[in-house]
Design a protein around this motif. Structure first.
Motif, PDB file in Angstrom:
ATOM      1  N   LEU A 165      39.855  40.724  41.464  1.00 35.55           N
ATOM      2  CA  LEU A 165      38.704  40.439  42.327  1.00 35.55           C
ATOM      3  C   LEU A 165      37.909  39.255  41.792  1.00 35.55           C
ATOM      4  N   GLY A 166      37.635  39.259  40.510  1.00 33.81           N
ATOM      5  CA  GLY A 166      36.896  38.150  39.912  1.00 33.81           C
ATOM      6  C   GLY A 166      37.608  36.822  40.078  1.00 33.81           C
ATOM      7  N   THR A 167      38.932  36.833  39.934  1.00 31.52           N
ATOM      8  CA  THR A 167      39.725  35.618  40.111  1.00 31.52           C
ATOM      9  C   THR A 167      39.694  35.154  41.563  1.00 31.52           C
ATOM     10  N   LEU A 168      39.878  36.091  42.492  1.00 33.09           N
ATOM     11  CA  LEU A 168      39.848  35.729  43.911  1.00 33.09           C
ATOM     12  C   LEU A 168      38.493  35.148  44.312  1.00 33.09           C
ATOM     13  N   LEU A 169      37.418  35.757  43.815  1.00 28.94           N
ATOM     14  CA  LEU A 169      36.078  35.296  44.195  1.00 28.94           C
ATOM     15  C   LEU A 169      35.761  33.904  43.646  1.00 28.94           C
ATOM     16  N   LYS A 170      36.463  33.486  42.589  1.00 28.40           N
ATOM     17  CA  LYS A 170      36.290  32.124  42.076  1.00 28.40           C
ATOM     18  C   LYS A 170      36.956  31.102  42.991  1.00 28.40           C
ATOM     19  N   LYS A 171      37.915  31.567  43.796  1.00 28.92           N
ATOM     20  CA  LYS A 171      38.736  30.646  44.589  1.00 28.92           C
ATOM     21  C   LYS A 171      38.348  30.573  46.060  1.00 28.92           C
ATOM     22  N   VAL A 172      37.468  31.465  46.506  1.00 29.52           N
ATOM     23  CA  VAL A 172      37.110  31.486  47.933  1.00 29.52           C
ATOM     24  C   VAL A 172      35.607  31.275  48.093  1.00 29.52           C
ATOM     25  N   PRO A 173      35.180  30.843  49.277  1.00 32.67           N
ATOM     26  CA  PRO A 173      33.734  30.761  49.521  1.00 32.67           C
ATOM     27  C   PRO A 173      33.130  32.166  49.533  1.00 32.67           C
ATOM     28  N   LEU A 174      31.931  32.302  49.048  1.00 29.80           N
ATOM     29  CA  LEU A 174      31.294  33.622  48.977  1.00 29.80           C
ATOM     30  C   LEU A 174      30.642  33.974  50.316  1.00 29.80           C
ATOM     31  N   THR A 175      31.493  34.049  51.338  1.00 29.48           N
ATOM     32  CA  THR A 175      31.057  34.460  52.671  1.00 29.48           C
ATOM     33  C   THR A 175      31.437  35.917  52.873  1.00 29.48           C
ATOM     34  N   PHE A 176      30.853  36.552  53.882  1.00 28.10           N
ATOM     35  CA  PHE A 176      31.159  37.957  54.147  1.00 28.10           C
ATOM     36  C   PHE A 176      32.663  38.176  54.285  1.00 28.10           C
ATOM     37  N   PHE A 177      33.322  37.366  55.105  1.00 35.07           N
ATOM     38  CA  PHE A 177      34.750  37.558  55.358  1.00 35.07           C
ATOM     39  C   PHE A 177      35.555  37.519  54.064  1.00 35.07           C
ATOM     40  N   TRP A 178      35.376  36.458  53.278  1.00 34.47           N
ATOM     41  CA  TRP A 178      36.201  36.283  52.083  1.00 34.47           C
ATOM     42  C   TRP A 178      35.890  37.305  50.994  1.00 34.47           C
ATOM     43  N   VAL A 179      34.640  37.651  50.831  1.00 32.95           N
ATOM     44  CA  VAL A 179      34.282  38.624  49.792  1.00 32.95           C
ATOM     45  C   VAL A 179      34.787  40.018  50.184  1.00 32.95           C
ATOM     46  N   ILE A 180      34.676  40.375  51.446  1.00 34.12           N
ATOM     47  CA  ILE A 180      35.213  41.666  51.897  1.00 34.12           C
ATOM     48  C   ILE A 180      36.728  41.683  51.734  1.00 34.12           C
ATOM     49  N   LEU A 181      37.402  40.607  52.141  1.00 34.00           N
ATOM     50  CA  LEU A 181      38.858  40.540  52.010  1.00 34.00           C
ATOM     51  C   LEU A 181      39.292  40.619  50.545  1.00 34.00           C
ATOM     52  N   ALA A 182      38.599  39.913  49.665  1.00 34.42           N
ATOM     53  CA  ALA A 182      38.923  39.964  48.232  1.00 34.42           C
ATOM     54  C   ALA A 182      38.733  41.376  47.684  1.00 34.42           C
ATOM     55  N   ASN A 183      37.654  42.048  48.099  1.00 29.53           N
ATOM     56  CA  ASN A 183      37.441  43.434  47.676  1.00 29.53           C
ATOM     57  C   ASN A 183      38.561  44.329  48.184  1.00 29.53           C
ATOM     58  N   LEU A 184      38.949  44.160  49.442  1.00 32.83           N
ATOM     59  CA  LEU A 184      40.000  44.999  50.017  1.00 32.83           C
ATOM     60  C   LEU A 184      41.329  44.796  49.292  1.00 32.83           C
ATOM     61  N   ILE A 185      41.700  43.561  49.063  1.00 29.37           N
ATOM     62  CA  ILE A 185      42.949  43.282  48.339  1.00 29.37           C
ATOM     63  C   ILE A 185      42.906  43.930  46.958  1.00 29.37           C
ATOM     64  N   SER A 186      41.786  43.806  46.283  1.00 33.89           N
ATOM     65  CA  SER A 186      41.642  44.374  44.945  1.00 33.89           C
ATOM     66  C   SER A 186      41.662  45.898  44.968  1.00 33.89           C
ATOM     67  N   PHE A 187      41.057  46.493  45.981  1.00 26.21           N
ATOM     68  CA  PHE A 187      41.061  47.953  46.087  1.00 26.21           C
ATOM     69  C   PHE A 187      42.471  48.465  46.348  1.00 26.21           C
ATOM     70  N   ILE A 188      43.263  47.697  47.081  1.00 23.98           N
ATOM     71  CA  ILE A 188      44.654  48.088  47.315  1.00 23.98           C
ATOM     72  C   ILE A 188      45.424  48.127  45.996  1.00 23.98           C
ATOM     73  N   VAL A 189      45.097  47.216  45.088  1.00 27.03           N
ATOM     74  CA  VAL A 189      45.713  47.240  43.752  1.00 27.03           C
ATOM     75  C   VAL A 189      45.391  48.559  43.050  1.00 27.03           C
ATOM     76  N   THR A 190      44.126  48.984  43.134  1.00 29.21           N
ATOM     77  CA  THR A 190      43.748  50.272  42.537  1.00 29.21           C
ATOM     78  C   THR A 190      44.563  51.399  43.153  1.00 29.21           C
ATOM     79  N   LEU A 191      44.696  51.398  44.459  1.00 31.50           N
ATOM     80  CA  LEU A 191      45.468  52.451  45.138  1.00 31.50           C
ATOM     81  C   LEU A 191      46.931  52.430  44.708  1.00 31.50           C
ATOM     82  N   LEU A 192      47.495  51.256  44.532  1.00 29.97           N
ATOM     83  CA  LEU A 192      48.887  51.170  44.092  1.00 29.97           C
ATOM     84  C   LEU A 192      49.060  51.717  42.678  1.00 29.97           C
ATOM     85  N   PHE A 193      48.181  51.316  41.774  1.00 34.59           N
ATOM     86  CA  PHE A 193      48.234  51.860  40.407  1.00 34.59           C
ATOM     87  C   PHE A 193      48.088  53.381  40.441  1.00 34.59           C
TER      88      PHE A 193
END
Length: 180
Positions: free
Chosen positions: A98-126
């Protein structure tokens, strides 16, 4: 990774916040529904990869030494090796991703929500992989019980963490937050 005293203290405070939110649970079998991923996502969204990940590490270490900080007041190596251990380990990777993704995208609602979702999916996979191993489940049972079962709540938590995170980032003084 060197942190300033302010960053260390901020990470410690947020580790305590993660511990508090981890106690808000709905028991659903071997893996409860909790607000852990929400607060992990919000922590990293606000503090960035370095300080946010340190907050997660501190939280995990507090539980490993026996403090009842994991979901449902769990703690110790038994909690890490039990059915929920993969989710706990996944938080560390979630923070880094999540921290890495947020460094690479604009801190807009869409991108921050998407980065959180992608990162949460990693937690679910683990968590699902660990659930399969810890409970000797089939892959289908582990993915249904550990991933699909939690997907809708994680989407809601990603929306909440991203939205609240962006709103706070826009309103808090920049010196309050760590460097991204």
């Amino acid at each position: 990774m060197k942190l300033s005293l302010r960053e260390q203290l901020t990470a410690a405070i947020f580790a305590g916040v993660i511990a508090v939110f981890s106690q808000i649970i709905i028991p659903l079998g071997p893996v409860p529904l909790s607000l852990q991923t929400f607060i992990v996502g919000l922590t990293v969204t606000l503090l960035g990869r370095k300080t946010g990940t340190w907050a997660i590490i501190i939280y995990l270490l507090l539980g490993l030494i026996g403090l009842p900080v994991y979901a449902g007041a769990g703690s110790g190596i038994g909690a890490v090796l039990g059915p929920t251990g993969g989710y706990l380990v996944g938080f560390l990777f979630t923070g880094l991703l999540l921290g890495t993704l947020l460094k690479k995208v604009p801190l807009t609602f869409f991108w921050v929500i998407l980065a959180n979702l992608i990162s949460f999916i990693v937690t679910l996979l683990f968590g699902s992989i660990w659930l399969k191993i810890a409970n000797d489940l089939t892959w289908t049972a582990a993915m249904l019980g550990g991933f699909l079962h939690f997907l809708l709540p994680e989407i809601i938590k990603a929306i909440a963490a991203g939205t609240i995170g962006v709103l706070l980032l826009r309103r808090l003084p920049e010196k309050f937050l760590s460097s991204k």
